[in-house]
Design a protein around this motif. Structure first.
Motif, short mmCIF file in Angstrom:
data_model
loop_
_atom_site.label_atom_id
_atom_site.label_comp_id
_atom_site.label_asym_id
_atom_site.label_seq_id
_atom_site.Cartn_x
_atom_site.Cartn_y
_atom_site.Cartn_z
N PHE A 15 0.87 -1.24 0.01
CA PHE A 15 -0.09 0.13 0.06
C PHE A 15 0.79 1.40 0.00
CE2 PHE A 15 -3.15 -3.04 2.22
CZ PHE A 15 -4.09 -3.22 1.09
N LYS A 16 2.25 1.23 0.29
CA LYS A 16 2.88 2.26 0.50
C LYS A 16 2.58 3.45 1.17
CE LYS A 16 5.70 0.77 -3.09
NZ LYS A 16 6.61 0.08 -3.02
N THR A 17 2.23 2.50 2.62
CA THR A 17 1.78 3.54 3.59
C THR A 17 2.53 3.21 4.88
OG1 THR A 17 -0.32 4.15 4.80
CG2 THR A 17 0.03 1.93 4.30
N SER A 18 2.33 4.07 5.77
CA SER A 18 2.83 4.00 7.15
C SER A 18 2.21 2.92 8.15
CB SER A 18 2.71 5.48 7.90
OG SER A 18 1.44 5.76 8.25
N ARG A 19 3.17 2.38 8.98
CA ARG A 19 2.40 1.51 10.18
C ARG A 19 1.25 1.91 10.78
NH1 ARG A 19 6.30 -0.88 14.67
NH2 ARG A 19 7.07 -2.23 12.73
N GLY A 20 1.28 3.39 11.32
CA GLY A 20 0.19 3.94 11.98
C GLY A 20 -0.94 3.82 11.05
N THR A 21 -1.08 4.23 9.80
CA THR A 21 -2.24 4.25 8.91
C THR A 21 -2.61 2.88 8.68
OG1 THR A 21 -1.38 6.19 7.90
CG2 THR A 21 -2.99 4.94 6.57
N LEU A 22 -1.67 2.06 8.68
CA LEU A 22 -2.16 0.46 8.23
C LEU A 22 -3.09 0.02 9.42
CD1 LEU A 22 -2.22 -1.83 6.55
CD2 LEU A 22 -0.04 -2.56 7.43
N ARG A 23 -2.31 0.22 10.76
CA ARG A 23 -2.99 -0.54 11.76
C ARG A 23 -4.41 0.10 12.03
NH1 ARG A 23 2.08 -1.22 16.16
NH2 ARG A 23 2.82 -3.03 15.07
N GLU A 24 -4.47 1.60 11.91
CA GLU A 24 -5.87 2.27 12.06
C GLU A 24 -6.89 1.85 10.89
OE1 GLU A 24 -8.62 4.57 13.52
OE2 GLU A 24 -6.60 4.26 14.46
N ALA A 25 -6.51 1.60 9.68
CA ALA A 25 -7.30 0.80 8.81
C ALA A 25 -7.76 -0.62 9.22
CB ALA A 25 -6.55 0.55 7.18
N LEU A 26 -6.90 -1.44 9.57
CA LEU A 26 -7.13 -2.67 10.15
C LEU A 26 -8.22 -2.76 11.19
CD1 LEU A 26 -3.69 -4.55 9.80
CD2 LEU A 26 -5.53 -4.76 8.24
N ARG A 27 -8.00 -1.74 12.08
CA ARG A 27 -9.03 -1.52 13.30
C ARG A 27 -10.40 -1.25 12.88
NH1 ARG A 27 -4.27 0.42 16.20
NH2 ARG A 27 -4.65 2.55 15.44
N VAL A 28 -10.51 -0.46 11.75
CA VAL A 28 -11.77 -0.14 11.42
C VAL A 28 -12.31 -1.34 10.82
CG1 VAL A 28 -12.83 1.09 9.27
CG2 VAL A 28 -11.46 2.25 10.75
N LEU A 29 -11.64 -2.35 9.86
CA LEU A 29 -11.97 -3.44 9.50
C LEU A 29 -12.63 -4.34 10.43
CD1 LEU A 29 -9.27 -3.76 6.76
CD2 LEU A 29 -11.83 -3.57 6.28
N GLU A 30 -11.92 -4.41 11.60
CA GLU A 30 -12.27 -5.35 12.81
C GLU A 30 -13.49 -4.76 13.22
OE1 GLU A 30 -9.83 -7.55 16.17
OE2 GLU A 30 -9.48 -5.26 16.23
N GLN A 31 -13.58 -3.35 13.41
CA GLN A 31 -14.91 -3.04 13.98
C GLN A 31 -16.02 -3.31 13.03
OE1 GLN A 31 -13.99 1.18 14.31
NE2 GLN A 31 -12.73 0.86 15.94
N LYS A 32 -15.75 -3.55 11.69
CA LYS A 32 -16.82 -3.55 10.78
C LYS A 32 -17.15 -5.36 10.76
CE LYS A 32 -16.31 -0.33 7.06
NZ LYS A 32 -16.29 -0.11 5.65
N LEU A 63 -15.20 -7.64 9.96
CA LEU A 63 -14.53 -8.31 8.72
C LEU A 63 -13.42 -9.07 8.89
CD1 LEU A 63 -15.24 -5.55 5.72
CD2 LEU A 63 -16.30 -7.67 6.16
N ILE A 64 -12.89 -8.55 9.81
CA ILE A 64 -11.43 -9.29 10.38
C ILE A 64 -11.32 -9.32 11.67
CG2 ILE A 64 -10.22 -8.85 8.25
CD1 ILE A 64 -8.61 -6.53 10.08
N THR A 65 -10.64 -10.33 12.35
CA THR A 65 -10.25 -10.30 13.67
C THR A 65 -8.63 -10.25 13.81
OG1 THR A 65 -12.05 -11.69 14.32
CG2 THR A 65 -9.95 -11.64 15.83
N ILE A 66 -8.25 -9.06 14.61
CA ILE A 66 -6.85 -9.14 14.66
C ILE A 66 -6.26 -9.91 16.12
CG2 ILE A 66 -4.95 -7.47 15.27
CD1 ILE A 66 -6.84 -5.22 13.84
N LYS A 67 -5.46 -10.63 15.84
CA LYS A 67 -4.71 -11.49 16.86
C LYS A 67 -3.41 -11.07 17.02
CE LYS A 67 -7.65 -15.58 16.19
NZ LYS A 67 -7.62 -17.06 15.90
N THR A 68 -2.97 -11.20 18.38
CA THR A 68 -1.73 -10.81 18.64
C THR A 68 -0.88 -11.89 18.97
OG1 THR A 68 -2.25 -10.57 21.15
CG2 THR A 68 -2.34 -8.57 19.72
N GLY A 69 0.68 -11.62 19.13
CA GLY A 69 1.59 -12.73 19.42
C GLY A 69 2.19 -13.18 18.32
N VAL A 70 3.06 -14.37 18.33
CA VAL A 70 3.65 -14.72 17.17
C VAL A 70 3.11 -15.03 15.91
CG1 VAL A 70 5.51 -16.33 16.58
CG2 VAL A 70 5.72 -15.61 18.90
#
Length: 241
Positions: free
Chosen positions: A43-60, A62-69
């Motif tokens: 996407f040629k984007t920053s980590r902050g922008t990407l993570r915010e986009a993923l959080r929006v997708l999780e709120q919708k 559409l995805i679940t964000i899992k932490t860890g290895v």
């Protein structure tokens, strides 16, 4: 699969691209999104922008964000739950008026009743009759059985939705009946006569389903919803005055 995000609206474009990949089936339920490093490069984007986009997708939903290895974004199976949750919030915070709710219920529940007539099996009819018997028991308890009676009434409406066999109708109506008590508690007078009228309506509706009278069931449910909504609207006006 993904291309460089449009620089004038990077955040929205990242959300849009991933969402479309999921909706079009390019990303299947249970699959993992590419690692964060790869997504940033795509996407040629920053980590902050990407993570915010993923959080929006999780709120919708559409995805679940899992932490860890082995963490990352996991694509969710698409269900009617996402729609139900949005409707749930609207009802819970009373952004939907009694009139809005009545118009929806009159139309949709009438259709649901006619579909239930067409698709009901013998066991379905038996279940509806068992619910009627429960309703009668609580009716005979008088005012003390009010909450239990209303609970059975809701169950009977949901039983019709289940018999109709359309998961969209069933899911949306389940959300409504999970929250409709908020309106009943405020605006429906706790009078035994109301319970008796309600019980009579339910008996007529079940009778129409049993006899295979789709048009009659449709009309009965519409009239039932309309009458009780009018009672609540009148009570609402009295409280305002």
């Amino acid at each position: 699969m993904f291309r460089e995000a449009k620089q004038n609206r990077i955040f929205q474009d990242v959300v849009h691209q991933i969402q479309e990949a999921i909706l079009q089936g390019k990303l299947k339920a249970g699959s993992k999104l590419p690692p964060e490093r790869e997504l940033k490069e795509m996407f040629k984007t920053s980590r902050g922008t990407l993570r915010e986009a993923l959080r929006v997708l999780e709120q919708k939903g559409l995805i679940t964000i899992k932490t860890g290895v082995n963490g990352g974004g996991i694509v969710n199976a698409l269900t009617t739950q996402q729609v139900s949750e949005s409707l749930d919030l609207l009802i819970r915070y009373q952004r939907i008026s009694l009139r809005d709710l009545a118009e929806f219920r009159e139309g949709v529940e009438g259709i649901v009743a006619s579909l239930a007539v067409e698709r009901a099996k013998n066991e379905d009819i038996k279940h509806l009759k068992r619910l009627l018997a429960d309703a009668k028991t609580h009716l005979e308890e008088g005012a003390s059985g009010w909450d239990e009676f209303i609970g059975v009434d809701n169950q009977l409406h949901m039983a019709l939705a289940h018999i109709a066999g359309n998961p969209i109708y069933e899911s949306v109506l389940q959300t409504i009946y999970d929250n409709i008590h908020r309106y009943f508690d405020q605006f429906l007078p706790r009078e035994e006569e109301i319970l008796r009228e309600n019980y009579q309506d339910l008996c007529e509706i079940v009778k129409a389903v049993e006899k295979g009278q789709a048009a009659q069931a449709h009309l009965l449910v519409q009239n039932h919803v309309y009458r009780f909504n009018r009672l609540m609207e009148e009570n609402q006006e009295q409280k305002k005055n």
